[in-house]
Design a protein around this motif. Structure first.
Motif, PDB file in Angstrom:
ATOM      1  N   LYS A  94       4.872  -7.103  11.715  1.00 48.44           N
ATOM      2  CA  LYS A  94       4.197  -6.043  10.977  1.00 48.44           C
ATOM      3  C   LYS A  94       4.337  -6.358   9.494  1.00 48.44           C
ATOM      4  O   LYS A  94       5.354  -6.062   8.878  1.00 48.44           O
ATOM      5  CB  LYS A  94       4.808  -4.683  11.302  1.00 48.44           C
ATOM      6  CG  LYS A  94       4.656  -4.260  12.750  1.00 48.44           C
ATOM      7  CD  LYS A  94       5.307  -2.910  12.989  1.00 48.44           C
ATOM      8  CE  LYS A  94       5.124  -2.444  14.426  1.00 48.44           C
ATOM      9  NZ  LYS A  94       5.828  -3.308  15.381  1.00 48.44           N
ATOM     10  N   ILE A  95       3.299  -6.970   8.939  1.00 50.75           N
ATOM     11  CA  ILE A  95       3.353  -7.363   7.530  1.00 50.75           C
ATOM     12  C   ILE A  95       3.207  -6.152   6.621  1.00 50.75           C
ATOM     13  O   ILE A  95       3.922  -5.981   5.648  1.00 50.75           O
ATOM     14  CB  ILE A  95       2.257  -8.409   7.233  1.00 50.75           C
ATOM     15  CG1 ILE A  95       2.583  -9.720   7.967  1.00 50.75           C
ATOM     16  CG2 ILE A  95       2.125  -8.658   5.732  1.00 50.75           C
ATOM     17  CD1 ILE A  95       1.565 -10.800   7.787  1.00 50.75           C
ATOM     18  N   ASN A  96       2.265  -5.291   6.938  1.00 55.53           N
ATOM     19  CA  ASN A  96       2.001  -4.119   6.102  1.00 55.53           C
ATOM     20  C   ASN A  96       2.954  -2.997   6.493  1.00 55.53           C
ATOM     21  O   ASN A  96       2.565  -1.998   7.066  1.00 55.53           O
ATOM     22  CB  ASN A  96       0.546  -3.674   6.278  1.00 55.53           C
ATOM     23  CG  ASN A  96       0.171  -2.597   5.287  1.00 55.53           C
ATOM     24  OD1 ASN A  96       0.804  -2.450   4.260  1.00 55.53           O
ATOM     25  ND2 ASN A  96      -0.862  -1.843   5.612  1.00 55.53           N
ATOM     26  N   ASN A  97       4.240  -3.211   6.176  1.00 53.74           N
ATOM     27  CA  ASN A  97       5.288  -2.292   6.613  1.00 53.74           C
ATOM     28  C   ASN A  97       5.754  -1.440   5.445  1.00 53.74           C
ATOM     29  O   ASN A  97       6.238  -1.953   4.442  1.00 53.74           O
ATOM     30  CB  ASN A  97       6.468  -3.104   7.178  1.00 53.74           C
ATOM     31  CG  ASN A  97       7.449  -2.209   7.904  1.00 53.74           C
ATOM     32  OD1 ASN A  97       7.722  -1.098   7.485  1.00 53.74           O
ATOM     33  ND2 ASN A  97       7.980  -2.712   9.006  1.00 53.74           N
ATOM     34  N   PHE A  98       5.609  -0.126   5.583  1.00 49.03           N
ATOM     35  CA  PHE A  98       5.955   0.773   4.486  1.00 49.03           C
ATOM     36  C   PHE A  98       7.442   0.719   4.170  1.00 49.03           C
ATOM     37  O   PHE A  98       7.838   0.900   3.020  1.00 49.03           O
ATOM     38  CB  PHE A  98       5.536   2.198   4.842  1.00 49.03           C
ATOM     39  CG  PHE A  98       5.396   3.085   3.643  1.00 49.03           C
ATOM     40  CD1 PHE A  98       4.313   2.942   2.802  1.00 49.03           C
ATOM     41  CD2 PHE A  98       6.346   4.042   3.352  1.00 49.03           C
ATOM     42  CE1 PHE A  98       4.176   3.759   1.700  1.00 49.03           C
ATOM     43  CE2 PHE A  98       6.209   4.860   2.248  1.00 49.03           C
ATOM     44  CZ  PHE A  98       5.127   4.717   1.423  1.00 49.03           C
ATOM     45  N   GLN A  99       8.273   0.441   5.181  1.00 49.09           N
ATOM     46  CA  GLN A  99       9.705   0.367   4.930  1.00 49.09           C
ATOM     47  C   GLN A  99      10.020  -0.758   3.956  1.00 49.09           C
ATOM     48  O   GLN A  99      10.900  -0.633   3.117  1.00 49.09           O
ATOM     49  CB  GLN A  99      10.458   0.156   6.247  1.00 49.09           C
ATOM     50  CG  GLN A  99      10.463   1.366   7.156  1.00 49.09           C
ATOM     51  CD  GLN A  99      11.110   2.560   6.490  1.00 49.09           C
ATOM     52  OE1 GLN A  99      10.497   3.592   6.319  1.00 49.09           O
ATOM     53  NE2 GLN A  99      12.350   2.425   6.098  1.00 49.09           N
TER      54      GLN A  99
END
Length: 661
Positions: free
Chosen positions: A432-437
């Motif tokens: 998951k590249i677009n990870n908000f964490q």
């Protein structure tokens, strides 16, 4: 699920109730496609007052401002005033709420205040591909709109929703309703043609068709996908000139397959020798797309494919961010289109053959969702039905290993899976590249680097520039504060720090930066201050709890002295009667563990002698052999009596105290 009518549902409020809408899309290509789709909805529903639809991107803003001889702020205001449906992107919305288009002398709310008043509904489409900074800016904008006491609604649309956004909305205290068609049983997954026909007779709409999906494992090299496409170009051509095998029955399913480790493509049928009239070999029922990450790779592959396909009367097109508008439109009519993210995010095109590479979970699901959305396509005015739908996923080898080659693989070769089940497997096993964490961690590191000078003395940070910036950005709603301990005394300092920090967090303070002798907090301006009077008792309770947990774990101070189990007096400081009995029992079972030599026979002999002497009653049977359980009972047996005596003594002291009072 992709193609299930989310966009139509989003605009019903405008088409039926005349609500003004701002629709935000992550790419200009998707915004352009949706503008056309919205106009189709208007033609279909024929609302009494036809809504005015306008699209506004940065490029269109430049042109409009130049044509009308307006400043950008005035151009945005003019465009929004004359729109019932304004199609734009989340970045532009963010910038106008950050005063990006105003002069230093304008009122900060001059632009966004008027726009927010004019629109009732904010739609964020395909929000799963928003980058983490975009999501943060969207939530900040929503907070600003809510803070200005405007009763607005926000709608997020996605076939692959991200739980992280829900968490952030909860934390920001937004009320929300999550619409989950799977839980509501609004999807059906027929496995046979008979089941499909039955659902159609009940007016179910087919959202997607069954797909045969082939995984192609590739090395993690920059040009791996391009190399594979070049090596397999002849087999790709065969998909267009040789009829495939009979289609699978059913609908809305995915059949997983795995090619050989070398990445060799499995042909539809053994290819016949090409020759004779090549144009006559054209198989007219295939229309395909190749979606790649690299524009440069597309640019190199298109001429190679055009040269290969042209003798068979087949056309190849290109659709990337560098393609002109006419080239993009023409590419969707070709037999095979090569594209990038411009065609994978929400653009609806009719294909039955797909080759795609992906970089993460959302990317994979989104691109696969381009396939199987339509039963047929148009060519020269003729409707040509699709026989079957085939996809090739060019993926890293590690993903194939996780999906098919573990001890308990989540996918099996030549098995069928419904889309929600399959998508969940991809989410669990792909990156998951677009990870908000990750964005949160990055933001925290940036803040911490700014606050790094506070390692020994946080006072300058709290009283000077960073706190002033925070106060300004939050419109006076947020502050920085801290607690600090005068000296560092090792473990004791850590215990005191944790106790004080617990008091702050319970009161609503958010720890931001941890220091050797204190913590810096972020808090709302109305958060009540912490009273120092309560802290000493909290520290004592924390130390007591820490000592109690260590004594429970290690049972230091327990031993045998020949007359039963004994324990150190300091246990009385940390345990009440019930807890002390539990610790004593645990220590007894640990010291007199199973397998240890038993003295039960000796105890039996002693008891029998007391019985013979008349000291013990003859009504009891004291005849038993060695058994460690008897030793455990004997050693532990006196503890309840000792603890009971201690409890009685406490009660007597309490009564005497009451009498004196």
């Amino acid at each position: 699920m992709t193609g299930d009518g989310k966009s139509l549902a989003a605009f019903l409020s405008t088409l039926q109730d005349e609500k003004n809408v701002i629709a935000l899309y992550p790419t200009n290509e998707l915004a352009r496609d949706q503008e056309s789709q919205i106009k189709n909805y208007i033609n279909l529903f024929q609302p009494e007052l036809e809504p005015r639809v306008n699209r506004l991107s940065s490029a269109e803003l430049e042109l409009y401002a130049e044509q009308e001889k307006l400043k950008k702020a005035s151009a945005i205001e003019s465009r929004s005033k004359n729109s019932d449906i304004l199609i734009t992107n989340p970045d532009l919305l963010h910038y106008l709420h950050r005063k990006a288009y105003l002069s230093p002398y304008d009122n900060p709310d001059k632009l966004w205040n008027r726009i927010d008043k004019n629109f009732d509904f904010f739609i964020f489409d395909e929000f799963h591909v928003f980058s983490a900074p975009q999501i943060a800016s969207v939530i900040n904008t929503m907070l600003l709109i809510r803070h200005t006491n405007r009763n607005k609604k926000f709608l997020f649309l996605s076939a692959t929703p991200d739980e992280q956004l829900i968490e952030k909305l909860k934390k920001a205290q937004f009320t929300y309703q999550q619409i989950d068609p799977i839980q509501a049983k609004k999807y059906q997954f027929p496995t046979t043609k008979a089941e499909s026909k039955k659902l159609q007779s009940q007016h179910w709409r087919q959202v997607s068709r069954e797909i045969s999906l082939e995984f192609i494992p590739l090395e993690s090299a920059f040009s791996a996908s391009e190399t594979w496409l070049k090596e397999n170009k002849e087999l790709i051509l065969d998909r267009f000139i040789i009829p495939p095998n009979p289609p699978l029955e059913g609908g809305n399913m995915i059949s997983s397959n795995l090619s050989s480790k070398t990445g060799e493509m499995i042909p539809p049928n053994p290819p016949s020798e090409r020759g004779g009239n090549m144009t006559s070999q054209r198989f007219c029922k295939t229309k395909g797309a190749v979606i790649l990450n690299s524009i440069a790779a597309v640019k190199r592959l298109v001429p190679i494919s055009q040269e290969l396909f042209h003798p068979y009367g087949l056309t190849v097109g290109e659709n990337t961010g560098l393609s002109g508008q006419q080239t993009k439109l023409a590419s969707l009519e070709t037999d095979l289109v090569f594209g990038t993210s411009t065609i994978d995010i929400g653009v609806d095109f009719k294909i039955n053959f797909l080759i795609f590479e992906s970089s993460d979970t959302g990317n994979f699901i989104q691109r696969l969702g381009r396939l199987g959305r339509h039963n047929s396509f148009q060519r020269n005015g003729e409707t040509i039905p699709f026989d079957q739908f085939t996809a090739y996923a060019l993926v890293p080898k590690f993903l194939v290993e996780r999906l098919f080659e573990t001890t308990s693989p989540p996918l099996q070769v030549n098995q069928r899976y419904d889309r929600p089940q399959f998508n969940e497997v991809i989410r669990e096993n792909y990156r998951k590249i677009n990870n908000f964490q990750g964005y949160i961690r990055f933001a925290q590191s940036m803040i911490k680097s700014r606050l790094g000078v506070a390692k020994r003395n946080p006072t300058p940070i709290i009283n000077n520039y960073p706190n002033l910036i925070l106060h300004t950005l939050s419109d006076g709603q947020l502050n920085l504060t801290y607690h600090s301990i005068a000296e560092n005394r090792g473990v004791l300092t850590n215990v005191v720090n944790n106790a004080v920090m617990e008091a702050y967090t319970e009161a609503g303070y958010e720890p931001l930066l941890y220091l050797p002798t204190g913590v810096i907090y972020l808090c709302d301006r109305d958060t009540p201050p912490i009273s120092p009077d309560s802290l000493p008792q909290r520290v004592v309770e924390t130390i007591t709890s820490l000592c109690r947990s260590q004594l429970q774990a290690k049972q230091t101070g327990f031993g045998r002295d020949g007359k039963g189990m004994k324990y150190a007096e300091y246990y009385d400081l940390f345990f009440d009667e019930k807890a002390l009995m539990e610790v004593a029992l645990s220590a007894t079972l640990r010291i007199l563990r199973d397998g240890k030599a038993s003295s039960a026979k000796k105890r039996s002999d002693n008891l029998l002698s007391y019985q013979q002497e008349g000291i013990l009653s003859s009504d009891y049977n004291f005849q038993f052999e060695d058994d460690i359980r008897i030793d455990q009972l004997a050693e532990f047996g006196e503890k309840p009596l000792i603890i009971l005596k201690r409890l009685v003594s406490k009660i007597r002291r309490f009564r005497n105290r009451q009498t004196l009072i």
